[in-house]
Write a protein that holds these residues in place. Sequence first.
Motif, short mmCIF file in Angstrom:
data_model
loop_
_atom_site.label_atom_id
_atom_site.label_comp_id
_atom_site.label_asym_id
_atom_site.label_seq_id
_atom_site.Cartn_x
_atom_site.Cartn_y
_atom_site.Cartn_z
N ARG A 1 9.58 -5.90 4.21
CA ARG A 1 8.92 -4.61 3.97
C ARG A 1 8.64 -4.40 2.48
O ARG A 1 7.58 -3.90 2.09
CB ARG A 1 9.79 -3.49 4.52
CG ARG A 1 9.02 -2.20 4.78
CD ARG A 1 9.90 -1.20 5.49
NE ARG A 1 10.32 -1.67 6.81
CZ ARG A 1 9.55 -1.62 7.88
NH1 ARG A 1 8.33 -1.12 7.79
NH2 ARG A 1 10.00 -2.07 9.03
N LEU B 1 5.68 -6.55 1.52
CA LEU B 1 4.42 -5.94 1.97
C LEU B 1 4.04 -4.76 1.08
O LEU B 1 2.85 -4.54 0.79
CB LEU B 1 4.56 -5.48 3.43
CG LEU B 1 4.62 -6.59 4.48
CD1 LEU B 1 4.88 -5.98 5.87
CD2 LEU B 1 3.32 -7.39 4.49
N LEU C 1 2.51 -6.19 -2.07
CA LEU C 1 1.15 -6.64 -1.81
C LEU C 1 0.20 -5.45 -1.69
O LEU C 1 -0.95 -5.50 -2.16
CB LEU C 1 1.12 -7.47 -0.52
CG LEU C 1 1.78 -8.85 -0.58
CD1 LEU C 1 1.78 -9.49 0.80
CD2 LEU C 1 1.02 -9.75 -1.57
N SER C 2 0.68 -4.38 -1.04
CA SER C 2 -0.16 -3.20 -0.90
C SER C 2 -0.46 -2.58 -2.27
O SER C 2 -1.58 -2.12 -2.52
CB SER C 2 0.53 -2.19 0.01
OG SER C 2 -0.22 -1.02 0.15
N SER D 1 -4.60 -5.58 1.80
CA SER D 1 -4.50 -4.78 3.01
C SER D 1 -3.31 -5.27 3.84
O SER D 1 -3.28 -6.43 4.28
CB SER D 1 -5.79 -4.91 3.83
OG SER D 1 -5.66 -4.22 5.05
N THR D 2 -2.33 -4.39 4.04
CA THR D 2 -1.09 -4.78 4.76
C THR D 2 -0.83 -3.89 5.98
O THR D 2 0.27 -3.92 6.54
CB THR D 2 0.12 -4.68 3.81
OG1 THR D 2 0.23 -3.31 3.36
CG2 THR D 2 -0.03 -5.61 2.61
N ASP D 3 -1.82 -3.12 6.43
CA ASP D 3 -1.59 -2.21 7.55
C ASP D 3 -1.18 -2.95 8.82
O ASP D 3 -0.25 -2.55 9.55
CB ASP D 3 -2.86 -1.38 7.82
CG ASP D 3 -3.16 -0.42 6.68
OD1 ASP D 3 -2.22 -0.16 5.90
OD2 ASP D 3 -4.30 0.07 6.60
N ALA E 1 0.15 -5.94 9.11
CA ALA E 1 1.47 -6.54 8.94
C ALA E 1 2.56 -5.48 9.02
O ALA E 1 3.64 -5.72 9.59
CB ALA E 1 1.54 -7.30 7.62
N GLN E 2 2.29 -4.32 8.40
CA GLN E 2 3.27 -3.23 8.45
C GLN E 2 3.51 -2.78 9.89
O GLN E 2 4.66 -2.57 10.31
CB GLN E 2 2.77 -2.04 7.62
CG GLN E 2 2.85 -2.23 6.12
CD GLN E 2 4.25 -2.00 5.58
OE1 GLN E 2 5.19 -1.79 6.35
NE2 GLN E 2 4.41 -2.08 4.27
#
Length: 454
Positions: free
Chosen positions: A254, A257, A260-261, A266-268, A270-271
Amino acid sequence: MLSLRERALLGGVASGAVSVAIGLIAVLSYINSRVLDRFDEALEDRHTQLVVGLSVTTQNPAALGDLLFDPDYSTPYSGRYWQVTNSTGDVYTSASLFDETLAEPRSISDGPVIWDTMGPGDEIVRSAFQEITYEDGTVWGVSVAENKEQLLVERRVAQRSLMPVFALVGLIGVASSLLLMSAIIGPLRTLRADVSHRWERDEDLKPENYPGEVSPLVTDLNQLLLRNREIIAGSRRQTADLAHSLKTPATILRNELLNLSDSGASTDVAQEALDRIDAQIGRSLARMRAANSAELTHSRTNLSQSINRLSRLFLIMAEREGKLFSVTSPKDVWIRMDTQDIEEVIGNLLDNAFKWCRKSVKLSAEIHEDGIVIRVEDDGPGIPEEARREALRSGGRLDTSVAGTGLGLAIAVDLLNAYGAKLSLDTSRSLGGLEVRVVLPPKGVAKTLASDMS
């Protein structure tokens, strides 16, 4: 297979019936023998009377009838007879024989010979015969006889008088068997009740409270229950360790991510995937925990305290978000459910309610005949009746506009099913939104006093 109670009852009744039957046969045999003895004694007395009477009439036997005053001797075929026979073959009989004669036995003894023979009219009589030598040198065969019907009548009267006594004895025997069965089965019945309720008292069984034949079983039960507790406690510790070990890599992922965000990636997706992994792991761990508690541990939880604890947490959330939260709960109510499990169920339901409500959430708990009913209501959009089954399915999200995994209700259903509890969805009558209704089975409920908290 027959139960111990049925075996003891049937065995007691059978042994009682056999004992009564054997006793009845023995007593009837004794009564028959005594009646026959009395009959023969009376026959011998009449024979003696006839011998004495004949002693004074040996020269005039025809006058013998005048010396015997029994009216039955004068009534033809009355069933009572006498007969004397001299050495020359002359036969003198009572008027009751009319024109018949009595047979005489072939064997001669010093005393009277008592035997059964045929009488007048083919009736069976019991006769006493003896050869007597008088002082004048004459030898006479002296016989008296009586119809055996009188003997049978006396026997029937004696038997009928005994039947009520043996019926009473039989009833007493059955009652004794029931009492004996109760005394024998009592400790086992007590043991069953103690095993059923020991979880509510949270104490081990005491072998010294049971008979010597049962106490080894009680000791083995205690050891088995202790071993079960150790196995269950170990399983729950392993589940907790697994949950802790999975949280660390999930937190690292988490954080990565998030980095990276922050850098513009864009990590939506993956989140969301990570959220679903966390939820699925949480659900699996909750199911493992419930499987290792539920009916095996018979855990007990003060529901009132759990509701108070969760209410304080969600009241803070409600005040921060400007929402209304009301709680109605009874006091001092205990349920057979693990504390962590019931709090996770109520927590998930309240979390869903606050996500979807517009302004108000209501939590209530009530005591009913079918168990303890917990309701979580909100004034949100609710769930249409045709979509409620999908909402209870694992990951069944009906609306993705609000953050979440859709596993909150599924986890609650899994935990409740492990304890035999039920969860259902309905429309709230007071707030108009969704009503989640949980029914806990009525096990281990202590005293309750209704009170309101807000």
